[in-house]
Structure formats: structure tokens, C-alpha cells
Design a protein around this motif. Structure first.
Motif, PDB file in Angstrom:
ATOM      1  N   LYS A 191      36.274  -0.887 -20.102  1.00  0.00           N
ATOM      2  CA  LYS A 191      37.447  -0.527 -19.301  1.00  0.00           C
ATOM      3  C   LYS A 191      36.862  -0.416 -18.129  1.00  0.00           C
ATOM      4  N   GLY A 193      36.580   1.139 -14.063  1.00  0.00           N
ATOM      5  CA  GLY A 193      36.809   1.312 -12.729  1.00  0.00           C
ATOM      6  C   GLY A 193      38.293   2.409 -13.352  1.00  0.00           C
ATOM      7  N   THR A 194      37.193   3.259 -14.429  1.00  0.00           N
ATOM      8  CA  THR A 194      37.879   4.790 -15.093  1.00  0.00           C
ATOM      9  C   THR A 194      37.318   5.686 -14.374  1.00  0.00           C
ATOM     10  N   ARG A 195      36.151   6.041 -13.179  1.00  0.00           N
ATOM     11  CA  ARG A 195      35.997   6.892 -12.475  1.00  0.00           C
ATOM     12  C   ARG A 195      36.179   6.553 -11.216  1.00  0.00           C
ATOM     13  N   HIS A 287      24.457   2.294 -17.315  1.00  0.00           N
ATOM     14  CA  HIS A 287      25.246   1.717 -15.693  1.00  0.00           C
ATOM     15  C   HIS A 287      25.627   2.813 -14.754  1.00  0.00           C
ATOM     16  N   ARG A 303      36.309   0.518  -5.832  1.00  0.00           N
ATOM     17  CA  ARG A 303      36.058  -0.574  -6.082  1.00  0.00           C
ATOM     18  C   ARG A 303      37.477  -1.192  -6.884  1.00  0.00           C
TER      19      ARG A 303
HETATM   20  C1  HEM Z   1      31.343   2.138 -13.875  1.00  0.00           C
HETATM   21  C2  HEM Z   1      30.809  -2.619 -15.055  1.00  0.00           C
HETATM   22  C3  HEM Z   1      28.860  -3.892 -11.114  1.00  0.00           C
HETATM   23  C4  HEM Z   1      29.627   0.432  -9.304  1.00  0.00           C
HETATM   24  C5  HEM Z   1      31.630   0.634 -13.924  1.00  0.00           C
HETATM   25  C6  HEM Z   1      31.713   1.219 -15.531  1.00  0.00           C
HETATM   26  C7  HEM Z   1      31.876  -0.207 -15.766  1.00  0.00           C
HETATM   27  C8  HEM Z   1      31.512  -0.987 -14.991  1.00  0.00           C
HETATM   28  C9  HEM Z   1      32.651  -1.157 -17.558  1.00  0.00           C
HETATM   29  C10 HEM Z   1      32.962   2.199 -16.463  1.00  0.00           C
HETATM   30  C11 HEM Z   1      33.779   2.851 -16.102  1.00  0.00           C
HETATM   31  C12 HEM Z   1      34.271   3.228 -14.586  1.00  0.00           C
HETATM   32  O1  HEM Z   1      34.049   4.677 -14.008  1.00  0.00           O
HETATM   33  O2  HEM Z   1      34.490   2.161 -13.823  1.00  0.00           O
HETATM   34  C13 HEM Z   1      30.683  -3.207 -14.291  1.00  0.00           C
HETATM   35  C14 HEM Z   1      30.059  -4.701 -14.713  1.00  0.00           C
HETATM   36  C15 HEM Z   1      29.480  -4.660 -13.331  1.00  0.00           C
HETATM   37  C16 HEM Z   1      29.789  -4.031 -12.181  1.00  0.00           C
HETATM   38  C17 HEM Z   1      30.429  -5.729 -15.552  1.00  0.00           C
HETATM   39  C18 HEM Z   1      29.189  -6.045 -12.602  1.00  0.00           C
HETATM   40  C19 HEM Z   1      29.274  -7.147 -13.505  1.00  0.00           C
HETATM   41  C20 HEM Z   1      28.678  -2.674 -10.322  1.00  0.00           C
HETATM   42  C21 HEM Z   1      28.224  -2.927  -9.068  1.00  0.00           C
HETATM   43  C22 HEM Z   1      28.368  -1.583  -8.321  1.00  0.00           C
HETATM   44  C23 HEM Z   1      29.367  -0.753  -9.558  1.00  0.00           C
HETATM   45  C24 HEM Z   1      27.298  -4.094  -7.971  1.00  0.00           C
HETATM   46  C25 HEM Z   1      27.985  -0.910  -7.275  1.00  0.00           C
HETATM   47  C26 HEM Z   1      27.086  -1.101  -6.504  1.00  0.00           C
HETATM   48  C27 HEM Z   1      30.126   1.645 -10.151  1.00  0.00           C
HETATM   49  C28 HEM Z   1      29.963   2.361 -10.193  1.00  0.00           C
HETATM   50  C29 HEM Z   1      30.814   3.580 -11.208  1.00  0.00           C
HETATM   51  C30 HEM Z   1      31.301   2.521 -12.150  1.00  0.00           C
HETATM   52  C31 HEM Z   1      29.449   3.529  -8.755  1.00  0.00           C
HETATM   53  C32 HEM Z   1      31.632   4.937 -11.629  1.00  0.00           C
HETATM   54  C33 HEM Z   1      30.314   5.431 -12.285  1.00  0.00           C
HETATM   55  C34 HEM Z   1      31.131   7.084 -12.525  1.00  0.00           C
HETATM   56  O3  HEM Z   1      30.736   7.903 -11.249  1.00  0.00           O
HETATM   57  O4  HEM Z   1      30.861   7.185 -13.713  1.00  0.00           O
HETATM   58  N1  HEM Z   1      30.808  -0.445 -13.557  1.00  0.00           N
HETATM   59  N2  HEM Z   1      29.975  -2.757 -12.913  1.00  0.00           N
HETATM   60  N3  HEM Z   1      29.423  -1.829 -10.604  1.00  0.00           N
HETATM   61  N4  HEM Z   1      29.958   0.277 -11.020  1.00  0.00           N
HETATM   62 FE1  HEM Z   1      29.768  -0.878 -11.923  1.00  0.00          FE
END
Ligand code: HEM
Length: 378
Positions: A191, A193-195, A287, A303
Motif C-alpha cells: 500500500k 500513500g498511507t501517510r 523506507h 505524493r
Molecule cells: C512512504 C513506497 C520512493 C517518500 C512509502 C510507503 C511505501 C512507499 C510503500 C509506505 C506507505 C505510505 O505511507 O505511503 C515507495 C516506493 C518508491 C518510493 C516503491 C520507489 C519506487 C519514494 C521517494 C520519496 C518517497 C523517491 C521522496 C523522496 C515517501 C514518504 C513516505 C513514503 C514521504 C511517508 C513517510 C511517512 O510519513 O511515514 N513509500 N516509495 N518515497 N515515501 Fe516512498
């Protein structure tokens, strides 16, 4: 089939609940004539106002014109509803000053400080031919034909003024931007986009999404900065990775999407919790820890990315990944520090590669019929 309002204080397509489909296009401006560019932006705005309401791009339409002339709409969306279409425009650095340093359109003094070129991040494998650009348009809709039709007609209208530099289709949203939406999954099966920053987070949106006049560029007040990154996933390697390792990489479980150590998707992660082995339950290099506002000076992102599969790469692998899209008030304080910390230590890096990058100043919304995209800039 619902239509999203085109006119407003902010451009649609940012806090609009993320639609299912994307056609993103970056354009090069091929004229040096400022008046021609501004005229095209006027025509684009009128066409966008029509298409987002489910109408033809031009006044005569696909079949209402003269038989001797090419139609002012290409026709493939005839009979289709608006499908939630939004069209969001952005201006790249090179519009203000091109690669050779020329100020082609006499707007170099209006270049926002926040549009500072992104730094090189460790692991970047950027391909210049699918990066940057003078203008971009993000078309999102719930029907792929509607999104493709919109970009195609803008390119048609722009003939002689702009040419497409690259374009990207996305077939499934990976983010939710409203609490009313269920969280979708990315191609790693998690999932995503949760947070996220969401439509309902009004205080945070004011603080971290919309640019203000006092930020330096008055014409950007009510606008937002967009970072796009095409991120290739080596899904074949990922698919051979054990479940527990996949979950450790994100710091969330795969089924529910809960932070490790918690039960439910929207439970708060506990970054201090330690397991029986004395190690943090959410790994130091997970991550969601590295990207969390607590470890990035409070920085949030909105996002709005999409999954893509662009066929195969000739080496027995899918050309698949995430077309990452994030809006923010100032990339220097938001995307850049977050991506710096991810690029340095995220365990996910073993499975992904950033191959294209774009940074865009998306102006405020068009307020009505007399207004047009970029009016305050030119
Ligand atoms: C959180 C996947 C790249 C920023 C997450 C989550 C997943 C995920 C599964 C946890 C669910 C959520 O809260 O949305 C991925 C994948 C990536 C990727 C598969 C690359 C293929 C990035 C990049 C950035 C980023 C390049 C920014 C530079 C964030 C942020 C969160 C997040 C800010 C929320 C963190 C929080 O507040 O808990 N991502 N992401 N992500 N991701 Fe990524």
C-alpha cells in the motif's frame, strides 16, 4: 464520469483525489517568440477548460467543422464523459534560462529560488532525453483514453510552438490524496500513500503545499512545486525476495500496510520500539523511517505517483516501476532532504533506479474566462 472544476484558486490535479490514470508530458518550446508562446498558453487554457468538462478541445469539435479542414478535436474521446480529467501545467527552469543561458522569453528575473536545479543524488542514473523540459502537463483521469486525448490535443494545438520531449503513461495510482480513498498498491505489492499529505490536512497544506508571495516569486502565490522521477523497479529481483525482508525494507507489513509492531494501516509507527533481539522493530534504514517528517525537519510531501509498465527491456525483464510525482511548497526543504536521506541509506535502493527527473513550478489556478495559464508570469 464526473467533471472536476477547472477554474479555482489552485490548479486542479494536486489535491484532487488521485484519479486512476496518468498521461504526463514534458514539452520543449521551439519558438523564441514570446507572443506566440503566450498565445499558445491562452489556447491551451481554453482547450483545457473545455476538455476537463467533457467537451471537445475546440469550438467546432471533432466532426462539426469544414470537411476541407483538419478537425479542431481529434475525436477519440467523442462520447466519453469527463472522467475526472484534470490538466495541471508546470514551468521548468529552462523556460526561464535555457541550457545555453539565454533568456528567450524575458522572464529570467522571475525564476523562483525554489526552482533551483535538483542536486545529483547517489545512485541517480538519469537519462537527459527523458528528463527536465520547458513545460509539463500532467493529465489525470479515470479513463486512459481521456487522459491521452487531452495531451494529444494540447500537442496538436502547440504545433510550431512546442514539441513533446517525452511522455509517460501511468495505469494505476499509487497514492491516495484524500481520506475517502482506499490506499492503492504499488508494483512491489505494498500500500502506497498511507501517510501522505491529504486534501483534509488543511493546516499542513497551507504550510507545506502552496507557495506564497513572500516565498520570493509573487506570481507563484497559490501554486506549488512539482518533482517528477521515473523510478524503474527491478521487479524480478524483488519477486525473489522473502516476504519478511520486503516488509523490513518498507517498515510495514504487506497485507494490512500497518507499521511493523502495530496492527492497523493508520496506526502511528513507533520508531523507538525494540524487538526481543534488542534491534529496532522498524529498521534504521527502513523506507518509512528515512522518509518520515520526524527525521526530515518536519518535511511533508503530497505524493501522487503512478505505476507504469512500458513493455519489456529485451533482456527478459519488465520495464516497470513508479512514476513518482510529488507536490510541495519548496523542494529545497522537502523533496531534496528526503531524497538525500533515501539515496544515502534506503535498503529499497537495491531494487530501484531513478532514470528521469523533472522539477516544475506549477502556477496558481486559472480564475475564470479572462485568465490563462501563466498570465501572472508573462
Ligand atoms: C512512504 C513506497 C520512493 C517518500 C512509502 C510507503 C511505501 C512507499 C510503500 C509506505 C506507505 C505510505 O505511507 O505511503 C515507495 C516506493 C518508491 C518510493 C516503491 C520507489 C519506487 C519514494 C521517494 C520519496 C518517497 C523517491 C521522496 C523522496 C515517501 C514518504 C513516505 C513514503 C514521504 C511517508 C513517510 C511517512 O510519513 O511515514 N513509500 N516509495 N518515497 N515515501 Fe516512498
Amino acid at each position: 464520469g464526473d467533471a472536476v472544476a477547472f477554474f479555482g484558486e489552485h490548479q486542479a490535479g494536486i489535491v484532487t483525489p488521485a484519479q486512476d490514470r496518468l498521461h504526463f508530458a514534458a514539452f520543449d518550446v521551439i519558438t523564441k517568440d514570446r507572443a506566440k508562446l503566450v498565445e499558445m498558453l491562452r489556447e491551451w487554457t481554453a482547450a483545457a477548460a473545455r476538455m476537463t468538462q467533457g467537451r471537445d478541445a475546440g469550438l467546432l469539435g471533432a466532426v462539426g467543422g469544414q470537411a476541407e479542414a483538419p478537425p479542431d478535436d481529434t475525436g477519440e474521446a467523442l462520447g466519453l464523459p469527463a472522467s475526472g480529467l484534470t490538466l495541471t501545467i508546470g514551468f521548468g527552469r529552462t523556460l526561464f534560462r535555457d541550457a545555453a543561458g539565454a533568456d528567450r522569453f524575458a522572464i529570467a528575473d522571475r525564476l523562483p529560488a525554489a526552482l533551483e536545479a535538483l542536486p545529483h543524488f547517489p545512485g541517480d542514473a538519469l537519462r537527459p532525453e527523458i528528463s527536465d523540459g520547458d513545460l509539463c502537463v500532467q493529465a489525470c483521469a479515470n479513463d486512459p483514453q481521456v487522459a491521452v486525448h487531452a495531451i494529444r490535443n494540447l500537442a496538436r494545438i502547440g504545433f510550431g510552438v512546442v514539441s513533446i520531449r517525452y511522455s509517460q503513461l501511468g495505469f494505476g495510482r499509487t497514492s491516495s490524496t484524500s481520506r475517502e480513498q482506499a490506499t492503492a498498491r504499488n508494483l512491489m505489492g505494498f500500500k502506497d500513500g498511507t501517510r501522505n499529505l491529504k486534501l483534509e490536512d488543511t493546516d499542513l497544506l497551507r504550510e507545506q503545499l502552496w507557495a506564497r508571495a513572500e516565498d520570493g516569486a509573487a506570481w507563484m502565490a497559490g501554486g506549488s512545486y512539482l518533482v517528477t522521477r521515473r523510478i524503474r523497479m527491478t521487479v524480478e529481483t524483488w519477486d525473489r525476495t522473502p516476504l519478511a525482508e520486503q516488509e523490513a525494507i518498507f517498515g510495514r507489513d504487506k497485507g494490512e500496510g500497518a507499521p511493523l509492531g502495530q496492527a492497523k494501516e493508520f496506526d502511528e509507527p513507533d520508531f523507538a520500539a525494540k524487538g526481543a533481539d534488542g534491534e529496532p522493530v522498524i529498521a534504521k534504514q527502513a523506507h518509512i523511517r528515512l522518509a518520515h517528517p520526524d527525521f526530515n525537519n518536519g518535511a511533508h510531501l503530497l505524493r501522487r505517483g503512478y505505476n507504469f509498465v512500458d513493455g519489456s527491456d529485451g533482456l527478459g525483464r519488465l520495464d516497470a516501476g513508479l512514476f513518482f510525482i510529488a507536490y510541495q511548497r519548496d523542494p529545497r526543504k522537502q523533496f531534496v532532504p528526503v531524497q538525500r536521506s533515501l539515496a544515502r541509506s534506503d535498503i529499497l535502493n537495491e531494487y530501484i533506479r531513478h532514470v528521469s527527473s523533472g522539477l516544475w513550478a506549477c502556477p496558481p489556478g486559472v480564475t475564470g474566462d479572462g485568465d490563462h495559464w501563466g498570465r501572472a508570469l508573462f
